[in-house]
Design a protein around this motif. Structure first.
Motif, mmCIF file in Angstrom:
data_model
loop_
_atom_site.group_PDB
_atom_site.id
_atom_site.type_symbol
_atom_site.label_atom_id
_atom_site.label_comp_id
_atom_site.label_asym_id
_atom_site.label_seq_id
_atom_site.Cartn_x
_atom_site.Cartn_y
_atom_site.Cartn_z
ATOM 1 N N LEU A 15 -42.055 -36.588 -1.820
ATOM 2 C CA LEU A 15 -42.180 -36.266 -0.402
ATOM 3 C C LEU A 15 -41.914 -37.488 0.470
ATOM 4 O O LEU A 15 -41.255 -37.385 1.515
ATOM 5 C CB LEU A 15 -43.571 -35.699 -0.105
ATOM 6 N N ALA A 16 -42.401 -38.643 0.059
ATOM 7 C CA ALA A 16 -42.160 -39.876 0.815
ATOM 8 C C ALA A 16 -40.675 -40.212 0.820
ATOM 9 O O ALA A 16 -40.120 -40.619 1.851
ATOM 10 C CB ALA A 16 -42.977 -41.016 0.225
ATOM 11 N N LYS A 17 -40.033 -40.036 -0.330
ATOM 12 C CA LYS A 17 -38.606 -40.312 -0.445
ATOM 13 C C LYS A 17 -37.797 -39.371 0.449
ATOM 14 O O LYS A 17 -36.867 -39.784 1.145
ATOM 15 C CB LYS A 17 -38.190 -40.147 -1.906
ATOM 16 N N LYS A 18 -38.176 -38.089 0.467
ATOM 17 C CA LYS A 18 -37.494 -37.092 1.283
ATOM 18 C C LYS A 18 -37.660 -37.414 2.772
ATOM 19 O O LYS A 18 -36.716 -37.322 3.550
ATOM 20 C CB LYS A 18 -38.055 -35.709 0.974
ATOM 21 N N LYS A 19 -38.882 -37.818 3.161
ATOM 22 C CA LYS A 19 -39.150 -38.149 4.562
ATOM 23 C C LYS A 19 -38.317 -39.355 4.993
ATOM 24 O O LYS A 19 -37.747 -39.377 6.085
ATOM 25 C CB LYS A 19 -40.639 -38.441 4.747
ATOM 26 N N LYS A 20 -38.240 -40.354 4.125
ATOM 27 C CA LYS A 20 -37.470 -41.549 4.434
ATOM 28 C C LYS A 20 -35.992 -41.201 4.601
ATOM 29 O O LYS A 20 -35.326 -41.686 5.516
ATOM 30 C CB LYS A 20 -37.644 -42.592 3.329
ATOM 31 N N LYS A 21 -35.481 -40.330 3.731
ATOM 32 C CA LYS A 21 -34.088 -39.923 3.798
ATOM 33 C C LYS A 21 -33.806 -39.160 5.100
ATOM 34 O O LYS A 21 -32.782 -39.375 5.754
ATOM 35 C CB LYS A 21 -33.748 -39.050 2.586
ATOM 36 N N GLU A 22 -34.718 -38.276 5.493
ATOM 37 C CA GLU A 22 -34.560 -37.529 6.739
ATOM 38 C C GLU A 22 -34.598 -38.460 7.946
ATOM 39 O O GLU A 22 -33.819 -38.295 8.890
ATOM 40 C CB GLU A 22 -35.646 -36.471 6.849
ATOM 41 N N ASP A 23 -35.507 -39.428 7.926
ATOM 42 C CA ASP A 23 -35.585 -40.396 9.025
ATOM 43 C C ASP A 23 -34.289 -41.192 9.144
ATOM 44 O O ASP A 23 -33.782 -41.428 10.245
ATOM 45 C CB ASP A 23 -36.757 -41.354 8.828
ATOM 46 N N LYS A 24 -33.753 -41.587 8.008
ATOM 47 C CA LYS A 24 -32.512 -42.355 7.991
ATOM 48 C C LYS A 24 -31.359 -41.515 8.551
ATOM 49 O O LYS A 24 -30.550 -42.006 9.335
ATOM 50 C CB LYS A 24 -32.209 -42.798 6.563
ATOM 51 N N ALA A 25 -31.300 -40.240 8.162
ATOM 52 C CA ALA A 25 -30.248 -39.348 8.663
ATOM 53 C C ALA A 25 -30.401 -39.130 10.167
ATOM 54 O O ALA A 25 -29.411 -39.083 10.902
ATOM 55 C CB ALA A 25 -30.300 -38.024 7.922
#
Length: 67
Positions: A15-25
């Motif tokens: 979940l943390a990895k997914k959130k970071k990826k969404e923030d980056k996008a």
């Protein structure tokens, strides 16, 4: 003593990895909408999206039989 719940830890990590990826996008999309940000140089072919859209792609010449 309770045993560690590795499944829970793994899910939290995902979940943390997914959130970071969404923030980056999201940040990337914001930069694309506002190209006048300090990180981009106007007219620089590396960062200027407008020059990439208008320049024709270069095609390398193929060697001929004669050399």
């Amino acid at each position: 003593m309770a045993t560690p719940n590795y499944g829970y830890e793994k899910r939290q990590k995902e979940l943390a990895k997914k959130k970071k990826k969404e923030d980056k996008a999201r940040e990337k999309a914001a930069r694309k909408l506002n190209p006048s940000s300090p990180g981009l140089a106007q007219g620089d072919p590396e960062t200027d999206v407008a020059s990439l859209e208008h320049d024709a792609p270069t095609v390398p010449e193929l060697p001929t039989k004669d050399g």
